[in-house]
Structure formats: C-alpha cells, structure tokens
Design a protein around this motif. Structure first.
Motif, mmCIF file in Angstrom:
data_model
loop_
_atom_site.group_PDB
_atom_site.id
_atom_site.type_symbol
_atom_site.label_atom_id
_atom_site.label_comp_id
_atom_site.label_asym_id
_atom_site.label_seq_id
_atom_site.Cartn_x
_atom_site.Cartn_y
_atom_site.Cartn_z
ATOM 1 N N ILE A 56 0.847 -1.201 0.000
ATOM 2 C CA ILE A 56 0.000 0.000 0.000
ATOM 3 C C ILE A 56 0.879 1.246 0.000
ATOM 4 O O ILE A 56 1.919 1.306 0.665
ATOM 5 N N TYR A 57 0.449 2.271 -0.733
ATOM 6 C CA TYR A 57 1.148 3.559 -0.760
ATOM 7 C C TYR A 57 1.283 4.130 0.661
ATOM 8 O O TYR A 57 0.420 3.910 1.518
ATOM 9 N N PRO A 58 2.324 4.914 0.887
ATOM 10 C CA PRO A 58 2.364 5.691 2.129
ATOM 11 C C PRO A 58 1.415 6.886 2.008
ATOM 12 O O PRO A 58 1.213 7.412 0.912
ATOM 13 N N PRO A 59 0.835 7.325 3.101
ATOM 14 C CA PRO A 59 -0.073 8.477 3.010
ATOM 15 C C PRO A 59 0.698 9.769 2.786
ATOM 16 O O PRO A 59 1.844 9.909 3.225
ATOM 17 N N GLN A 60 0.066 10.703 2.097
ATOM 18 C CA GLN A 60 0.678 12.013 1.879
ATOM 19 C C GLN A 60 0.446 12.934 3.082
ATOM 20 O O GLN A 60 1.144 13.934 3.227
ATOM 21 N N SER A 61 -0.520 12.579 3.895
ATOM 22 C CA SER A 61 -0.787 13.354 5.109
ATOM 23 C C SER A 61 0.033 12.804 6.264
ATOM 24 O O SER A 61 0.710 11.773 6.137
ATOM 25 N N ARG A 62 -0.052 13.463 7.361
ATOM 26 C CA ARG A 62 0.747 13.111 8.530
ATOM 27 C C ARG A 62 0.410 11.715 9.042
ATOM 28 O O ARG A 62 -0.756 11.326 9.099
ATOM 29 N N ILE A 63 1.418 10.978 9.445
ATOM 30 C CA ILE A 63 1.235 9.667 10.056
ATOM 31 C C ILE A 63 1.266 9.859 11.573
ATOM 32 O O ILE A 63 2.209 10.414 12.126
ATOM 33 N N GLY A 64 0.223 9.400 12.238
ATOM 34 C CA GLY A 64 0.126 9.589 13.688
ATOM 35 C C GLY A 64 -1.027 10.524 14.019
ATOM 36 O O GLY A 64 -1.910 10.786 13.199
ATOM 37 N N THR A 65 -1.010 11.027 15.239
ATOM 38 C CA THR A 65 -2.109 11.876 15.695
ATOM 39 C C THR A 65 -1.886 13.322 15.259
ATOM 40 O O THR A 65 -0.753 13.756 15.032
ATOM 41 N N ILE A 66 -2.983 14.052 15.167
ATOM 42 C CA ILE A 66 -2.933 15.445 14.753
ATOM 43 C C ILE A 66 -2.434 16.324 15.895
ATOM 44 O O ILE A 66 -2.644 16.029 17.079
ATOM 45 N N ASP A 67 -1.752 17.397 15.545
ATOM 46 C CA ASP A 67 -1.311 18.365 16.544
ATOM 47 C C ASP A 67 -2.542 19.041 17.142
ATOM 48 O O ASP A 67 -3.439 19.474 16.396
ATOM 49 N N PRO A 68 -2.646 19.139 18.474
ATOM 50 C CA PRO A 68 -3.843 19.711 19.106
ATOM 51 C C PRO A 68 -4.188 21.118 18.610
ATOM 52 O O PRO A 68 -5.366 21.456 18.446
ATOM 53 N N SER A 69 -3.177 21.946 18.368
ATOM 54 C CA SER A 69 -3.450 23.305 17.894
ATOM 55 C C SER A 69 -4.031 23.277 16.487
ATOM 56 O O SER A 69 -4.899 24.097 16.142
ATOM 57 N N LYS A 70 -3.581 22.321 15.670
ATOM 58 C CA LYS A 70 -4.127 22.192 14.319
ATOM 59 C C LYS A 70 -5.576 21.708 14.382
ATOM 60 O O LYS A 70 -6.428 22.191 13.618
ATOM 61 N N LEU A 71 -5.853 20.777 15.277
ATOM 62 C CA LEU A 71 -7.223 20.290 15.448
ATOM 63 C C LEU A 71 -8.144 21.433 15.849
ATOM 64 O O LEU A 71 -9.257 21.570 15.300
ATOM 65 N N LEU A 72 -7.693 22.275 16.782
ATOM 66 C CA LEU A 72 -8.496 23.420 17.221
ATOM 67 C C LEU A 72 -8.731 24.381 16.068
ATOM 68 O O LEU A 72 -9.833 24.921 15.895
ATOM 69 N N GLN A 73 -7.717 24.580 15.242
ATOM 70 C CA GLN A 73 -7.847 25.464 14.084
ATOM 71 C C GLN A 73 -8.878 24.921 13.094
ATOM 72 O O GLN A 73 -9.726 25.678 12.591
ATOM 73 N N VAL A 74 -8.808 23.623 12.824
ATOM 74 C CA VAL A 74 -9.755 23.007 11.896
ATOM 75 C C VAL A 74 -11.183 23.153 12.423
ATOM 76 O O VAL A 74 -12.116 23.488 11.682
ATOM 77 N N MET A 75 -11.345 22.931 13.718
ATOM 78 C CA MET A 75 -12.677 23.037 14.320
ATOM 79 C C MET A 75 -13.212 24.458 14.239
ATOM 80 O O MET A 75 -14.365 24.688 13.840
ATOM 81 N N ASN A 76 -12.374 25.437 14.615
ATOM 82 C CA ASN A 76 -12.832 26.827 14.682
ATOM 83 C C ASN A 76 -13.080 27.433 13.304
ATOM 84 O O ASN A 76 -13.859 28.380 13.179
ATOM 85 N N GLN A 77 -12.421 26.910 12.285
ATOM 86 C CA GLN A 77 -12.568 27.448 10.940
ATOM 87 C C GLN A 77 -13.628 26.707 10.122
ATOM 88 O O GLN A 77 -13.795 27.006 8.935
ATOM 89 N N SER A 78 -14.330 25.792 10.746
ATOM 90 C CA SER A 78 -15.350 25.037 10.023
ATOM 91 C C SER A 78 -16.476 25.962 9.555
ATOM 92 O O SER A 78 -17.036 26.719 10.359
ATOM 93 N N PRO A 79 -16.848 25.901 8.285
ATOM 94 C CA PRO A 79 -17.974 26.723 7.803
ATOM 95 C C PRO A 79 -19.322 26.233 8.328
ATOM 96 O O PRO A 79 -20.328 26.921 8.170
ATOM 97 N N LEU A 80 -19.338 25.053 8.950
ATOM 98 C CA LEU A 80 -20.593 24.483 9.460
ATOM 99 C C LEU A 80 -20.782 24.713 10.952
ATOM 100 O O LEU A 80 -21.835 24.379 11.496
#
Length: 526
Positions: A378-402
């Motif tokens: 199987i190909y390696p993923p182009q995204s990060r392997i492992g858990t997301i950085d907490p600050s990035k998760l907060l950014q994704v949540m706060n910037q959600s258009p929904l």
C-alpha cells in the motif's frame, strides 16, 4: 475525468474503478497490519478525485489527514510502490463529534433514528420493541414530533396512561415494558444520548461537499469517546448510513460515487444484532448503491461480516492474518477462498506471510468481474502519520464553515411540549367537568332541600288546617250540644204550666165552641 484511484503496487499498480466503488468493499486484517494507513490512503485518493468521504477516528490518528506528512523514512516504501508522484500535503477535513466537544456537533432526531435502530441501542427484547413501535405509530398518527429523549419519555408515559384506549387498536400495552424502556433511556442519557438526539439534525448534503480547489471534503467522526460505548458507536454510524439511504434520490450507476462511507470496527455493528436489524443493514447495503454511495467495512476478520452483507462487497483488501489453531487456519482458508486467485497459488499461506503495509487485493474491473488476487504494498499516506497536533485540530474546528450552523442546539415545540399542553387541556376539561358536576349536584341538593322545605311547609299547613278543622268541629259540636242542652232545659222548665195552661185553654175553647155552636144551632132551630 479520473476513472480510477490508485493506492498501491503489486504485479502492477493497484487501483479501484470509480464507477465500481458503489459495489462496496472491505478492508480486513489483524491489529497492527496496516488497515489505518490503507484507510487514509484511500481517503486521500478519493478526495483528490473530488469525492467526499466519511470515516470515523477511533484512535485519534485519522484526523491528521488535515496535516501534511513531514516525516521521513519513506524512501524504501516509495520505491517498493513505485509511487513517483508522491507529494506530502494536507487535505480538506471536517471534524464531527456526537458530543460536540472536539468537533462540529452531529445530531439526529428520535424520529430519524426509527424504532428498529433505537430498540437495538436500548437493548430491548421483542415485546419491548413492539411497545416502541406502538409509540412511534401513535406519535405519527397524532402528529407528535419525536426529536429528543425527553420527547420519547413523554410519549412512553402518554402511551402507558392511555394503554386501555390504545390497546383496543394496537393490542396489549404492558406498563412493565414501558418501565423497562424508560430505565434504558436513563442509561442512554448517561452515555451522551442527550447531545446526539437533538436539533438541528444533520443535513446529509453537508457530508457531500467539495473544497474551493475541487477536492472532496473528508468528514471525520471523532469517535475516541464514542467508541467506549461500542453499541452507541455502531448505532450512530448506522443511523447516519440510514439517513443517506433515506434522503438521497435514486441516481443509478454514476461514473463516480457522491460519497464513500467507511465503517470502521464493523464487527461492533453485527455483534448480537437482532435479525430485524440485520435485514435492514442488508437492505441498505444492497440498495444504497443506486443512491450513489459506496460503503467499505473495516474489520479484523471478514468472518465478522454476515454472509448476506459480505457477498455484496466487491472490492476486497485483506491485510495479514495470523493462524495458530485449527480454527484460525480454517478462517484463513475461508478468507482465501473468497478471492479469485491464480491456479496453484496458496493464497492462505500468502495471507499469513503478509508484512505490515501489505495486502491481498482484488477489485472489480470495468466489466464488473473481480480481478485476480494480487499481493500489494500500500502507498504511504501524503498526510501526517500519527495523531494530529492539538493546535491544528483546534484550528480546523474553529474554521469550520458548518460550526455556526450546528453549534447551538434548538429546542422547538415537540412531543414533550405538545403532550404537556394536551395533558393540561385534559386536566382543565376534567376540572371543568368536575366543577359542572359539582354545580349540578349543588343545584340538585338545593332543589331537594327546597322541595323538602316546601313539602314540610305544605305538611305543616295541612296539619294546621286539619287542626283548625278539628277545632271547628269541636266548637260546632259544643255549640250543637249547648243548643241541645238549652232546648232540653227549656222543655223541662215549662212542662207543668204548659200542660195546665193548655188544659185550661182547651176547656175554655171547648166551652166557647159549644156556646157558639148552640147559639148558632138555637138560631137555626128557631
């Protein structure tokens, strides 16, 4: 337009026809064999093709799709997979959370869940499930909205209170069964059901969005806490899948699906599942393909999936299995036999020898036939392997258009308020009826008292009249007696004189008479 997604390399590049993704699929393998990486790679490839994806994040290592892979050590795998276009990148991600703590809240209503799924979630037996079906039928008949658990509780109490009336149409309604369901609701509330069953409920169209650059949005359900209650987890995912099935129109076979739904830890869906629910799952899997939705089940063993469902999974990715006992060897043999394989190939042995990141793959070709089983890295993923950085998760949540659309729950008038108003009306009617009855009783009492008083007055008047009559009779009698006595006394006083006088007068009369007679006679004689 892209016709395939590519995800690994074996004898050739491993791919899946986009037009065959609605024939569904399975990703299986023992823990630690690479299922999560395969899941991420497929999500990336589908997103790049403009296809939205839904998947759940149980361990916290899926949300890292939102970050580009910055780690090294991929050269050997890139070489093995001949992945020459590899480019680390992040992907458009929407994080959802049933509890609303780490993601956009995802909610559905009790009505949308339906009695079959709800019965499974509450762990009800057949009798209790029957009562729940009656509750939904009565709610529909009387136009009572079932939105949250408070509405469900109100409806259960309403049905119990009107058991005799409803029983004439629906059959016996056991108050004991209603009590069991009510207690089960308390447990569900403690598991977080209050947050999930509410409004605004999820609009399925929000699962099928594209980013500004045309890539499909990857919808990730934050399930780290949710999966601690496996039954709740499985029911939530199945409810979302059911909503897709119910809401989407028939579109037939499309060049590529509208959405690909990955059902991770699928064994939790089928453990102890009653036949009625299994039939519903089979129906959804069989018919949702015509709605433009592809479904992939991720599990440790293909035998976790009932045959009626597994037979509909045309695209198969099997990671390594370990077999040490006769039963395990039999299982591996059964898995190998489910693939189309080259003559003389010992696929069961291959499956046991697979390294981490390798899989036996068979996908549907353009003509609908399964490809020969191939051992694929199987190909390696182009995204990060492992858990997301907490600050990035907060950014994704706060910037959600929904976020603004779903952040605050809405409590509109529904069954609880409607039944409360109905009960108040019934109570007011009962009070008015009781007051009217009391007034009528008081009027009747007063009428009786008046009639009694009048009767008493009439009786006293009659008695007085009778008394007067008797008194008059007595007085008349006394008067008569007095008169009689007076007459009697008068007769006694005058009797001697009267007789003497009468005798004298009688003698004188006779003498005078004689004289007159002689005189007259003498006159005549002369």
């Amino acid at each position: 337009m892209t016709e395939k997604v590519y995800f690994g390399y074996g004898k050739d590049v491993a791919s899946i026809e986009l037009s065959k993704l609605n024939r569904h699929g399975i990703i299986a393998g023992a823990t630690g064999t690479g299922k999560t990486i395969t899941l991420k790679v497929l999500a990336e490839q589908l997103s790049a093709a403009g296809i939205p994806v839904f998947l759940s994040d149980i361990k916290g290592d899926i949300a890292s799709l939102a970050e580009a892979n910055t780690g090294g050590g991929l050269e050997e795998r890139l070489t093995a997979t001949q992945y020459t276009t590899y480019e680390p990148q992040s992907y458009p991600v929407e994080i959802w959370d049933v509890f609303g703590a780490e993601g956009t809240p995802v909610r559905i209503t009790i009505s949308e869940m339906g009695p079959i799924l709800l019965s499974r979630l509450l762990g009800l037996n057949d009798t209790q499930t029957g009562i729940l079906n009656i509750v939904f039928a009565v709610a529909d008949e009387r136009e009572l909205l079932l939105i949250d658990l408070m509405d469900l509780r109100a409806m259960l109490n309403y049905v119990a209170d009107h058991a005799q009336e409803l029983g004439q149409h629906y059959g016996t309604i056991s108050k004991a069964s209603v009590g069991v369901i009510l207690r089960s609701i308390v447990v569900l509330e403690q598991q977080g059901g209050q947050q999930f069953f509410n409004e605004p409920s999820l609009e399925i169209a929000d699962f099928m969005r594209q980013s500004a650059d045309g890539r499909g949005v990857i919808n990730i359900l934050n399930a780290k806490q949710l999966y601690t209650q496996p039954t709740l987890y499985a029911t939530v995912l199945l409810a979302l899948l059911s909503e897709l099935y119910e809401d989407l129109p028939e579109v037939g076979d499309l060049p590529q699906p509208k959405l690909v739904f990955f059902f991770d830890e699928a064994h939790s869906l089928f453990d102890g599942t009653p036949k009625a629910l299994l039939d519903k799952i089979e129906l959804i899997v069989r018919l949702i393909r015509s709605k433009g939705v592809g479904v992939f089940f991720i599990t440790q063993n293909t035998t976790d999936i009932p045959e009626a469902v597994a037979s509909q999974l045309g695209n198969r990715i099997q990671h390594g299995l370990r077999a040490f006992t006769p039963k395990e060897l039999k299982t591996v043999k059964a898995v190998a036999d489910s693939f189309r394989q080259e003559s003389g190939e010992d696929l069961a042995q291959v499956i046991q020898e697979l390294k981490v990141g390798e899989a036996v793959v068979s996908t549907l070709q353009a003509d609908g036939t399964p490809s020969m089983a191939d051992r694929v890295m199987i190909y390696p993923p182009q995204s990060r392997i492992g858990t997301i950085d907490p600050s990035k998760l907060l950014q994704v949540m706060n910037q959600s258009p929904l976020l603004e659309k779903y952040q605050e729950s809405i409590n509109r008038e529904s069954a609880h308020e409607q039944i409360t108003a109905l009960i108040e009306m019934e109570e007011a009617a009962l009070i008015a009826e009781a007051e009217a009855t009391a007034q009528a009783a008081e009027a009747e009492r007063l009428a009786k008292e008046q009639a009694k008083a009048e009767a008493k007055q009439e009786a006293e008047l009659a008695k007085e009249l009778e008394k007067q009559r008797k008194q008059a009779e007595k007085e008349n009698e006394r008067a008569r007696q007095a008169a009689q006595k007076a007459r009697t006394s008068a007769r006694r006083t005058d009797s001697a004189m009267d007789r003497f006088t009468k005798n004298i007068m009688s003698s004188v009369g006779r003498e005078v008479g004689k004289a007159v007679s002689r005189g007259i006679t003498g006159m005549f004689k002369r």
